[in-house]
Write an enzyme that holds these catalytic residues in place. Sequence first.
Site, short mmCIF file in Angstrom:
data_model
loop_
_atom_site.label_atom_id
_atom_site.label_comp_id
_atom_site.label_asym_id
_atom_site.label_seq_id
_atom_site.Cartn_x
_atom_site.Cartn_y
_atom_site.Cartn_z
N CYS A 86 0.83 -1.20 0.00
CA CYS A 86 0.00 0.00 0.00
C CYS A 86 0.87 1.25 0.00
CB CYS A 86 -0.92 -0.02 1.22
SG CYS A 86 -1.80 1.52 1.51
N CYS A 89 1.21 4.84 3.37
CA CYS A 89 2.12 5.18 4.46
C CYS A 89 3.56 5.13 3.97
CB CYS A 89 1.94 4.22 5.63
SG CYS A 89 0.38 4.42 6.51
N CYS A 168 -7.72 -0.52 8.19
CA CYS A 168 -6.51 0.30 8.09
C CYS A 168 -6.16 0.77 9.49
CB CYS A 168 -6.75 1.49 7.17
SG CYS A 168 -5.37 2.66 7.12
N GLN A 253 -11.02 18.19 7.74
CA GLN A 253 -9.74 17.64 8.17
C GLN A 253 -9.87 16.16 8.51
OE1 GLN A 253 -6.81 18.99 8.07
NE2 GLN A 253 -7.47 21.05 7.49
N TYR A 282 -9.78 30.66 0.17
CA TYR A 282 -9.90 29.19 0.07
C TYR A 282 -10.60 28.69 1.33
CZ TYR A 282 -5.91 30.32 -2.98
OH TYR A 282 -5.07 30.90 -3.91
N GLU A 306 -14.51 30.85 -1.69
CA GLU A 306 -14.38 29.40 -1.90
C GLU A 306 -15.03 29.05 -3.24
OE1 GLU A 306 -14.04 25.57 -2.19
OE2 GLU A 306 -13.02 26.62 -0.56
N ASP A 349 -5.68 29.41 3.12
CA ASP A 349 -5.60 27.94 3.25
C ASP A 349 -5.65 27.34 1.85
OD1 ASP A 349 -5.61 25.34 4.09
OD2 ASP A 349 -7.58 25.40 5.05
N CYS A 376 -0.51 22.76 3.52
CA CYS A 376 -0.49 21.29 3.56
C CYS A 376 0.70 20.72 2.81
CB CYS A 376 -1.79 20.71 3.01
SG CYS A 376 -2.15 21.16 1.30
#
Length: 420
Positions: A86, A89, A168, A253, A282, A306, A349, A376
């Site tokens: 996968c 991660c 998961c 989030q 945003y 937005e 953002d 991010c």
Amino acid sequence: MSVQALDWTGRELDLELGAVGHGGFCVARHEGRVVFVRHGLPGERVRAAITEDRGGSFCRADAVEVLSASADRVVPPCPVAGPGGCGGCDFQHARLPAQRRLKAEVVAEQLRRLGGLTTTAEDVVVEELPGGADGLGWRTRLRLAVGRDGRTGLHVHRSSTVIPLADCPQAVPGTLDGVADRTWSPGAEVAAVLDSTGAQHVVELVPVADTDGRRPRRGTRPRTRPRVVRGSGRAAQRAGGRDWEVLATGFWQGHTGAADVYADVVREWSAAPAGGTAWDLYGGVGLFASVLGEQVGPDGTVVSVESSKLATADGAAALADLPQVRFVVGTVEAELAELPRPVDVVVLDPPRNGAGRAVVEAVAGAGPARVVYVACDPAALGRDVALLAAAGYELTGLRAFDAFPMTHHVECIALFTPAV
């Protein structure tokens, strides 16, 4: 033979791993080329299998055997987290404190290389968010792929191959209940969400062909038709001291503790004056607009911009008690010229690629006393740090959060003020 003609795909190399790179790999070198190696740690000696080589100066590899292990290495908690498994991660093979040190190194490196700062890893503290334990059980939102056999799973790294998953370890218990027990439409996606009340929502997203028959542009999601399978498709969330009802497949989030913490940091750093003016760019469903609206009070003005009509509708409903907050549907670039001035505070953002030159220059040109930037992606933050510096704003505060444990992702919130 020229470097461009090389193709090492399938070769195995003994490599000494150097520093971590932005993207969840360590950097190694062999015969004048750079090799990006996943599943290793800095300082290790590994046997690496080349998984992708398009010629040029670099190629990609997986560490398939550890010849000399780091003291930070552990056994991954998920059996499909290793090479060929996968791709969700990147750092399950590292102790959690080591993961956070690696992320701090990446943030610092991007701020130096792209932002022109002198930041070191010692200057960056990647903070733990509340919720989950040992980096597991924190995620309340997952979007799973559906393979040709109709089973749900996640993609192999940089591949369309789907690894079937029944559960998961990142997920909050209950998020994926029953999802693997049924067959889904091949090629679809399945969104599984556990909201703040503990209710589970499962929505199948089936691709819909464009009317002109053209395939979606590379890097964009295809149009989909949602089908609610469990729950209502409307998720109840609580953050920033208030309740929200948002589209289950919309943006919120993923980490159970992130929204509240981010709202608190924005509240502290924005410090919008009573009766003042603030922009929330945003803005999504208006989490940060709610904070700004409470600060400026009934005599102030907050405009949230937005592009999603659905998100702005959810935000307007949630903030109906704050008439000083106005929602605008549109792109930030298109709406900036019409926003009220003078402005005291701007909260940004942006998506993963950052705000960019046009937005940064327009924000700086409006002269706010503070710019609070939620990032991010540390590379995008680094690029925009340089743009803000050129426009007269300096970085005066930085907090980094381990919002995606076990992965290479890190969330940053930065404060910018006019340079003196």
